[in-house]
Design a protein around this motif. Structure first.
Motif, PDB file in Angstrom:
ATOM      1  N   PRO A 296      28.309 -13.429  34.111  1.00  0.00           N
ATOM      2  CA  PRO A 296      27.395 -14.109  34.231  1.00  0.00           C
ATOM      3  C   PRO A 296      27.788 -15.220  35.366  1.00  0.00           C
ATOM      4  CG  PRO A 296      27.721 -14.107  31.879  1.00  0.00           C
ATOM      5  CD  PRO A 296      28.499 -13.080  32.865  1.00  0.00           C
ATOM      6  N   VAL A 319      19.604 -15.889  31.904  1.00  0.00           N
ATOM      7  CA  VAL A 319      20.871 -15.049  32.109  1.00  0.00           C
ATOM      8  C   VAL A 319      20.790 -13.691  31.250  1.00  0.00           C
ATOM      9  CG1 VAL A 319      23.736 -15.159  31.583  1.00  0.00           C
ATOM     10  CG2 VAL A 319      22.320 -17.243  31.973  1.00  0.00           C
ATOM     11  N   VAL A 321      22.231 -10.703  29.543  1.00  0.00           N
ATOM     12  CA  VAL A 321      23.873 -10.029  29.211  1.00  0.00           C
ATOM     13  C   VAL A 321      23.773  -9.099  27.935  1.00  0.00           C
ATOM     14  CG1 VAL A 321      25.220 -11.966  29.775  1.00  0.00           C
ATOM     15  CG2 VAL A 321      24.073 -11.982  27.640  1.00  0.00           C
ATOM     16  N   GLN A 398      30.551  -4.658  32.668  1.00  0.00           N
ATOM     17  CA  GLN A 398      29.865  -5.927  31.974  1.00  0.00           C
ATOM     18  C   GLN A 398      28.782  -6.330  32.734  1.00  0.00           C
ATOM     19  OE1 GLN A 398      33.151  -8.738  31.264  1.00  0.00           O
ATOM     20  NE2 GLN A 398      34.377  -7.437  30.238  1.00  0.00           N
ATOM     21  N   SER A 400      25.725  -8.257  34.125  1.00  0.00           N
ATOM     22  CA  SER A 400      24.966  -9.406  33.864  1.00  0.00           C
ATOM     23  C   SER A 400      24.018  -9.705  34.988  1.00  0.00           C
ATOM     24  CB  SER A 400      26.175 -10.532  33.758  1.00  0.00           C
ATOM     25  OG  SER A 400      25.615 -11.824  33.390  1.00  0.00           O
ATOM     26  N   ARG A 415      22.989  -9.709  40.412  1.00  0.00           N
ATOM     27  CA  ARG A 415      23.699  -8.867  39.247  1.00  0.00           C
ATOM     28  C   ARG A 415      25.109  -8.553  39.572  1.00  0.00           C
ATOM     29  NH1 ARG A 415      21.741  -3.102  36.654  1.00  0.00           N
ATOM     30  NH2 ARG A 415      23.790  -2.352  36.092  1.00  0.00           N
TER      31      ARG A 415
END
Length: 475
Positions: A296, A319, A321, A398, A400, A415
């Motif tokens: 992020p 954000v 996630v 991962q 975000s 992203r």
């Protein structure tokens, strides 16, 4: 069900593999990776030496021993026994939460454990090649342990230092040239002592957050030394009666007993130049913050830079996630961090300070910055949301997404699936050097930083490691 008598226990399989592996079996890529991780780790240790908790530990161990011994603590040059040196140096590597990261079923930081083989290499008068071999072994075992949980131990309230205690004695034991039987005992001695509850990284964080894993490194060094002298430990500590697997089988997770994939732990253990070594799959941190914050923060910094966004124009930072990141990094306590330890695990803080300062480095975690009330209104603009679609992509990615909405109603979105420092977007030696000098320049001087880089990146040619400790000591 009775244990099949001819079936070898997993600690025996791991011990036989580690004892047989030699420097000449390592791939050139693995050797290069080990040097880069040492370069990164020692940079982290130089910065870590300046943290309050590192200073408290050094003061404590100075008081506990007379400053005699054949192992050296970084920066201070304090002389002590290899067990205490392993702990002090391992803690310095870890202290800023800026060292390496690997996250599968469980997270881990294998470099938390490599100060133990280093201390033993120094005290035994061994070479850079011995250090590289034991470093690659530490990474291999630690990373495999963090892959095999179904789910990981983190999911039901245990800390990964629990697993580190199984890996650390293997690396330390290889330095001491233990026999397979002695290595099995070392694993048993170490792991018996280091089951660690997740409280150290949950809610309000304390100095123990960065201490439990180096403590597992310390246990590895001590356990290997004890095993060499004939002290015994349980060989069934992993997959035998009341060992790791059996203990966790009592936990129900989503209606099923938690398990481990024991076969995966020892499948295709690398043993030649052609093998794939796990160390190549480990990542580094380009920011001194909790691992799941990297994607992020990378996404936000890209958005801000590309759209020239000013902090006072921002109305909201959304954000998105994965669920566990929202849980760890966005709970209410994280909106009012009162310490460095909470701030570097706070997504609202990291996003706010990154937006205002235009960077997130160790400077952003100095006490006066963390306690700066002017950041509170900006933290309150950060909305952390769990995204179900992203959940399915973890841990391979991962993902975000950061969406910044400005006061005039415009919004910009970015992203990121792979943060900088991930093996798919790795840090180069030059990029590590920038981080290294930022951490170590004020501690040992910029010239010494350059000399250290040269020593570490050719460490396989060193017969002894005294030169490394001379260069890590502040003049």
């Amino acid at each position: 069900m009775a244990e099949h008598p001819s079936k070898r226990l997993l600690s025996q399989v791991i011990a036989e593999w580690a004892c047989a592996l030699k420097y000449k079996d390592l791939s050139p890529a693995a050797i290069q990776a080990a040097k880069l991780f040492w370069f990164d780790s020692i940079g982290c240790a130089l910065g870590g030496s300046q943290q309050d908790d590192a200073k408290i530990l050094l003061k404590h161990y100075r008081a506990m021993s007379g400053g005699k011994g054949n192992a050296t603590a970084f920066v201070s040059g304090f002389k002590t026994n290899p067990v205490d040196a392993a702990f002090l140096n391992g803690h310095m590597i870890r202290a800023m939460d800026y060292n390496d990261i690997y996250w599968k079923a469980d997270p881990c930081h294998p470099s938390d454990l490599i100060a133990a083989p280093l201390a033993l290499c120094e005290s035994e008068g061994l070479s850079g090649q011995d250090l590289i071999l034991s470093t690659i072994i530490a990474y291999e075992v630690e990373m495999r342990l963090c892959e095999i949980g179904r789910p990981g131990v983190r999911e039901y309230g245990w800390h990964h230092a629990t697993l580190s205690a199984f890996a650390s004695p293997v690396a330390a034991g290889r330095v001491l040239n233990l026999t397979p039987d002695q290595m099995v005992s070392a694993i048993g001695i170490s792991a018996s002592r280091a089951f660690c509850p997740g409280a150290v990284t949950a809610g309000k964080l304390t100095n123990m957050k960065n201490t439990v894993d180096p403590w597992a490194g310390r246990m590895g060094a001590e356990s290997a030394l004890l095993a060499r002298d004939g002290f015994s430990g349980p060989e069934h500590i992993i997959d035998g009666k009341e060992g790791l697997f059996a203990v966790f089988k009592h936990v129900q997770y989503k209606g099923q007993p938690a398990t481990f994939d024991g076969e995966a732990l020892v499948k295709d253990l690398p043993n030649s130049k052609e093998s794939h070594y796990r160390i190549l799959d480990c990542g580094m941190k380009s920011f001194p913050i909790e691992a799941l914050s990297h994607a992020p923060l990378t996404a936000m910094m890209k958005t801000v830079k590309e759209n020239k966004i000013q902090a006072n124009d921002v109305k909201e930072i959304k954000v998105e996630v994965i669920a566990r990141a929202a849980d760890i990094l966005g709970d209410p306590h994280k909106y009012r961090p009162d310490s460095k330890e909470t701030a570097d695990h706070s997504l609202p803080y990291c996003m706010a300070v990154g937006l205002v300062d235009g960077m997130v480095t160790p400077l952003q975690f100095k006490e006066e910055r963390v306690l700066d009330k002017s950041l509170i209104p900006i933290m309150d603009k950060v909305k952390v949301v769990a995204n179900e679609e992203f959940e399915a992509l973890f841990p391979k990615f991962q993902p975000s997404r950061v969406t910044i909405t400005s006061n005039d109603g415009k919004s910009h979105s970015t992203r990121v699936d792979v943060p900088k420092g991930d093996p798919r977007d790795p840090m180069t030696e030059d990029e590590i050097a920038v981080k290294f000098t930022a951490l170590g320049g004020d501690v040992i001087g910029r010239d010494q930083c350059k000399k250290l880089q040269k020593f570490i990146m050719s460490i396989e040619t060193a017969d002894k490691l005294d030169g490394l400790f001379e260069l890590t000591t502040a003049r």
